[in-house]
Design an enzyme around this catalytic site. Structure first.
Site, PDB file in Angstrom:
ATOM      1  N   THR A 198       0.855  -1.186   0.000  1.00 36.24           N
ATOM      2  CA  THR A 198       0.000   0.000   0.000  1.00 36.24           C
ATOM      3  C   THR A 198       0.885   1.227   0.000  1.00 36.24           C
ATOM      4  O   THR A 198       1.964   1.239   0.573  1.00 36.24           O
ATOM      5  CB  THR A 198      -0.878   0.073   1.261  1.00 36.24           C
ATOM      6  OG1 THR A 198      -0.030   0.187   2.391  1.00 36.24           O
ATOM      7  CG2 THR A 198      -1.745  -1.142   1.393  1.00 36.24           C
ATOM      8  N   LYS A 250     -12.405  18.019  12.797  1.00 37.77           N
ATOM      9  CA  LYS A 250     -13.167  18.105  14.030  1.00 37.77           C
ATOM     10  C   LYS A 250     -13.138  19.542  14.506  1.00 37.77           C
ATOM     11  O   LYS A 250     -12.126  20.045  14.968  1.00 37.77           O
ATOM     12  CB  LYS A 250     -12.592  17.158  15.085  1.00 37.77           C
ATOM     13  CG  LYS A 250     -13.593  16.893  16.201  1.00 37.77           C
ATOM     14  CD  LYS A 250     -13.424  15.507  16.803  1.00 37.77           C
ATOM     15  CE  LYS A 250     -14.666  15.109  17.592  1.00 37.77           C
ATOM     16  NZ  LYS A 250     -14.522  13.778  18.173  1.00 37.77           N
ATOM     17  N   GLU A 253      -5.973  -3.469   0.835  1.00 37.37           N
ATOM     18  CA  GLU A 253      -6.178  -4.462   1.891  1.00 37.37           C
ATOM     19  C   GLU A 253      -7.394  -5.348   1.649  1.00 37.37           C
ATOM     20  O   GLU A 253      -7.610  -6.323   2.374  1.00 37.37           O
ATOM     21  CB  GLU A 253      -6.330  -3.752   3.249  1.00 37.37           C
ATOM     22  CG  GLU A 253      -5.059  -3.104   3.775  1.00 37.37           C
ATOM     23  CD  GLU A 253      -4.833  -1.694   3.222  1.00 37.37           C
ATOM     24  OE1 GLU A 253      -5.469  -1.354   2.200  1.00 37.37           O
ATOM     25  OE2 GLU A 253      -4.026  -0.949   3.803  1.00 37.37           O
ATOM     26  N   TRP A 297     -17.923  16.911  13.874  1.00 40.56           N
ATOM     27  CA  TRP A 297     -17.236  16.480  12.663  1.00 40.56           C
ATOM     28  C   TRP A 297     -17.678  17.282  11.449  1.00 40.56           C
ATOM     29  O   TRP A 297     -18.866  17.545  11.268  1.00 40.56           O
ATOM     30  CB  TRP A 297     -17.512  15.002  12.375  1.00 40.56           C
ATOM     31  CG  TRP A 297     -16.920  14.058  13.375  1.00 40.56           C
ATOM     32  CD1 TRP A 297     -17.615  13.256  14.245  1.00 40.56           C
ATOM     33  CD2 TRP A 297     -15.542  13.791  13.604  1.00 40.56           C
ATOM     34  NE1 TRP A 297     -16.745  12.519  15.002  1.00 40.56           N
ATOM     35  CE2 TRP A 297     -15.460  12.817  14.639  1.00 40.56           C
ATOM     36  CE3 TRP A 297     -14.369  14.278  13.043  1.00 40.56           C
ATOM     37  CZ2 TRP A 297     -14.244  12.328  15.115  1.00 40.56           C
ATOM     38  CZ3 TRP A 297     -13.151  13.787  13.528  1.00 40.56           C
ATOM     39  CH2 TRP A 297     -13.102  12.831  14.546  1.00 40.56           C
TER      40      TRP A 297
END
Lengths: 534, 534
Positions: free
Chosen positions: A171, A421, A316, A426
């Protein structure tokens, strides 16, 4: 009986010997071959690998573009009992040296054009044999066609267990060193079957697929294996095809299936509008890599006359984890909204949505949580056990914040690390980007968090204008009524281009570093718009 | 991660809670429900099973028709950790007693109408609890709805390995006692994914499937699991629906997928022609169980306007092993010929075609051999290890003689035990039957071997006439130019009906016994035509 990805080679021989593998280079067709020849070449190549000393479990690297020899290595390396390690050719030479050393690759198959990229890796591993995929080998290198021509068909491939690795990708995380993801034979077989499901990518014998996704990128989304299983024709466009080449290949080859990132799809749509290219042979244009805008989805379906879909996943997850197929009876606007969601989980996988304490979040389409995944083609650890905190009780922590609705449709709303945040609440940078992308005058946009004394973090929009006279205030006005007022970015930075990682994602880490520091008193010049949170 | 068929229940809850499960009885809709309710009922039923003392690995029998309770047991029994044993309700009571005893079933779920069939089994196993699926329970029996209503949702199903059995069926072989075929969780999951492939049955969320195949018959071809995975609506027509009921259900429910044996399909075509029933909501009518005639395929496609396919397999292959999908560009005659072949092997399976010495036979479409199969959903032994000679080195000996062409299309030409060996050469009874079925005046036909002094074996045709005045000589004349002259049956027996086994196949063993003995001097009366081999 065990599930081995190499069994798909038997299918090529038994079921579709006459289907095609077609190579293009710089827009011209340079080779047409068949699965019959593919089968024979792969078996000889695997025999040559064993003769070269490759042993079961060895890692064998490729640093190569999208061409038939790379496709042969996809099967020959596992058939020799070894592990196909497709190296990301967009990594820096020192990163390539890192992953080749980390994987302990014993052989490297190399495109001539990529010799500079491989230089550091070769210097660090003098014992690693190098095979030149094209052109004349340099001293000490072997010639690919000599291996294929001189090899004898592998006789009794080494016994493999379905849990043995067949492939390995690294990755390109935005933090830390690349991490290896191993794919077992079982994982690849099941992932391939999932790619053939009528409710998923539905790759079938009737398809002619174009491999635009790089073959180092999570096995080109697994599509080469799916095409091999199904007997779909495979068209390899060569390294870095221009958008005009892609359109011409689709038209000339009557291609039916194309997967690509939204950025390239925008270019393809623009090209087709400009030239009138007819892409309607495509039965599916699958978008992946980042969330497409609704306008892009609309343009693909209405302007090109091509059905659009979205696939979602990550290295993944091999990489396909969900697929977005709209309900057949949905009216257009609803249809585009459905395609813009990441879609339903592929059968065989399990998911959980959890809050910061690990408690389950309801599937109501509103509640947000981090998405956890688990299943036979989902990693439950990284190669050599690194970064164990990415996994919890066998579940992969995707790092994506998402909602799931009552019909099981996933919507990825943010990366945990990209979430903003502000004052304890959020803010979704992805939602801001989606709205801004639809605003007139904006060609591209990224929203990132920068630190703020009072609010902890505040969003900043970095935009690439479509024309030179972009008014940053108009950019922010486009958000009115579309997002909560306190989500409005504190400022707008106008740039010529967005920095991107080696796989084409916006490098938000780099952007944050660029923009970092508090900015309570940011000035309102031509490219900055300070906005007080309200 | 392990592959468990019970994971499909999570999909029902997460992805398609509102899709339908519909029950019909005697042509009338008697219940409409959803997967949401299915999920809840199955989890409570599994909890009740555990409370009743069912332990992991126990076998639990069903003797039931096609209804929603049977469908609930399909998942609840594996969810309780036990093995679903679907008993063939067409077996004789002593055969039912045999299989229930052989499987050592601890519980029996029983339709009221099938109490007589279960009597011997219950007498032989007084300790076996019986649950009445419908009507009032008799003394000592439990009531199904009491279990569902009183059960608490299973909390932590017992851990199962993917190689543990989830289901068990007995084959109704034409020789010897029934033999058990166990299906592991892994086998059922992979078989289900294969059923969803775009190149196979392609069962998807867009489907509304009708379960006409008996649910005891190799898990109704596995279609209930495929529908559960995909979120297809499931329509259960109840016990023994009449052909008019089937047509009415398809029309009323806008059904899209139907699997059935050719014999029933002939009736359905005739009914639709007579009544004008519109069955065009079907996107697939899949024929299986025996080879359909080309005329039937033509009638389905041209007269009904419904795409026809053929699936092939056996109880030992879960049962789907091949699928016949014609090439999209084939002209009609070629298309029907392709559908009449048994088709391509499903991905994940392997095959071999071998001669009497076990040597490989070429895939040239002409050479014949016995078909061997192997794969994750192919039996490699019978339950309790019986009849080991049916397996060789992990391969299933199918007992079918077949050809495979260069494109990997299977054609089953005979059963090894039905092949006729005349003067050292093989005669195909299936090929003779196929030609005779197309001859005018013949409603049904079976060709079997009878012993012959000179030729060892000779074929005899047993025909059911379409009208009373069938001329046996005309029957044989229909073969002229269609098969080698020496294949012509030695005689034609005219009968009112063909004897059939409990699953509807022609009982050739019974026919052979009936016709047995040498017949060199068979008389030429109204129903017999002696023909000398030439």
């Amino acid at each position: 009986m065990t599930l081995l990805v190499t069994a798909f080679l038997d299918r090529a021989r038994d079921h579709h010997p006459d289907r095609e593998i077609v190579d293009y280079l710089d827009g011209a067709c340079v080779r047409r071959s068949t699965y019959r020849e593919y089968d024979a070449r792969v078996r000889r190549l695997a025999g040559a690998l064993v003769a070269l000393g490759v042993r079961p479990g060895d890692r064998v690297a490729t640093l190569a573009g999208n061409h038939h020899r790379h496709l042969e290595l996809y099967l020959a390396i596992p058939l020799a009992g070894a592990v196909l390690h497709t190296v990301n050719l967009r990594l820096a030479p020192d990163e390539i040296a890192y992953v080749v050393d980390h994987a302990d690759d014993t052989l490297l198959f190399l495109d001539a054009a990529l010799r500079p990229a491989a230089a550091l890796a070769r210097a660090a591993r003098p014992g690693m044999r190098v095979i030149a995929l094209d052109g004349d080998p340099e001293p000490g290198e072997l010639r690919y066609e000599d291996l294929v021509g001189g090899g004898t068909e592998i006789d009794g491939p080494p016994p493999r267990d379905e849990d043995d690795l067949a492939a390995l990708c690294y990755t390109t995380g935005t933090t830390g060193a690349p991490k290896g993801v191993g794919y077992s034979h079982k994982a690849l077989v099941l992932h391939t079957m999932a790619a053939g499901l009528a409710d998923g990518h539905a790759i079938s014998r009737r398809d002619r697929v174009v491999h635009l996704v790089a073959m180092f990128h999570a096995n080109a989304w697994g599509v080469p294996f799916a095409a091999l299983m199904a007997g779909a024709d495979q068209i390899l466009p060569g390294p870095s095809p221009r958008v005009a080449d892609v359109a011409a290949i689709i038209e000339r080859e009557r291609a039916t299936y194309l997967g690509m990132v939204p950025t390239l799809a925008v270019d393809l749509v623009a090209h087709a509008r400009r030239t009138g290219a007819d892409l309607r042979s495509l039965r599916a244009l699958v978008l992946g890599g980042s969330t497409p805008s609704r306008e892009l989805i609309r343009a693909i379906e209405e302007d090109l006359g091509v059905p659009a879909f979205q696939g979602w996943g990550m290295t993944e997850t091999s990489p396909m984890a969900t697929f977005s197929r709209p309900e057949p009876d949905a009216p257009p606007a609803e249809r585009y909204a459905q395609i813009q969601m990441q879609g339903r989980l592929l059968p065989g996988l399990r998911w959980r949505l959890v809050d910061e304490d690990g408690a389950t979040v309801p599937h109501d389409g509103v509640s947000r949580g981090e998405l956890l995944l688990r299943g036979p083609w989902v990693a439950s650890s990284y190669y050599r056990g690194e970064r164990p905190e990415a996994f919890v009780d066998g579940w992969l922590r995707t790092g994506d914040v998402a909602t799931i609705d009552a019909d099981g449709r996933l919507r990825v709303v943010d990366r945990t690390k990209d979430l903003i945040k502000s004052g304890g609440e959020w803010i979704s940078s992805l939602a801001l980007e989606a709205v801004l992308l639809e605003a007139p005058g904006i060609a591209d946009v990224a929203v990132v968090a920068v630190p703020h004394e009072r609010w902890q973090e505040r969003p900043v929009a970095v935009v690439v204008p479509a024309a030179p006279d972009l008014d940053p205030h108009a950019v922010l006005a486009a958000l009115d009524g579309r997002v909560p007022r306190w989500w409005r970015p504190d400022r707008v930075e106008v740039v010529d281009t967005l920095p991107r990682t080696s796989v084409g994602k916006v490098d938000k880490r780099g952007l944050r570093e660029l923009l970092g520091g508090t900015h309570n008193a940011a000035g309102a010049d031509g490219s900055r718009v300070p906005v007080e949170p309200s």
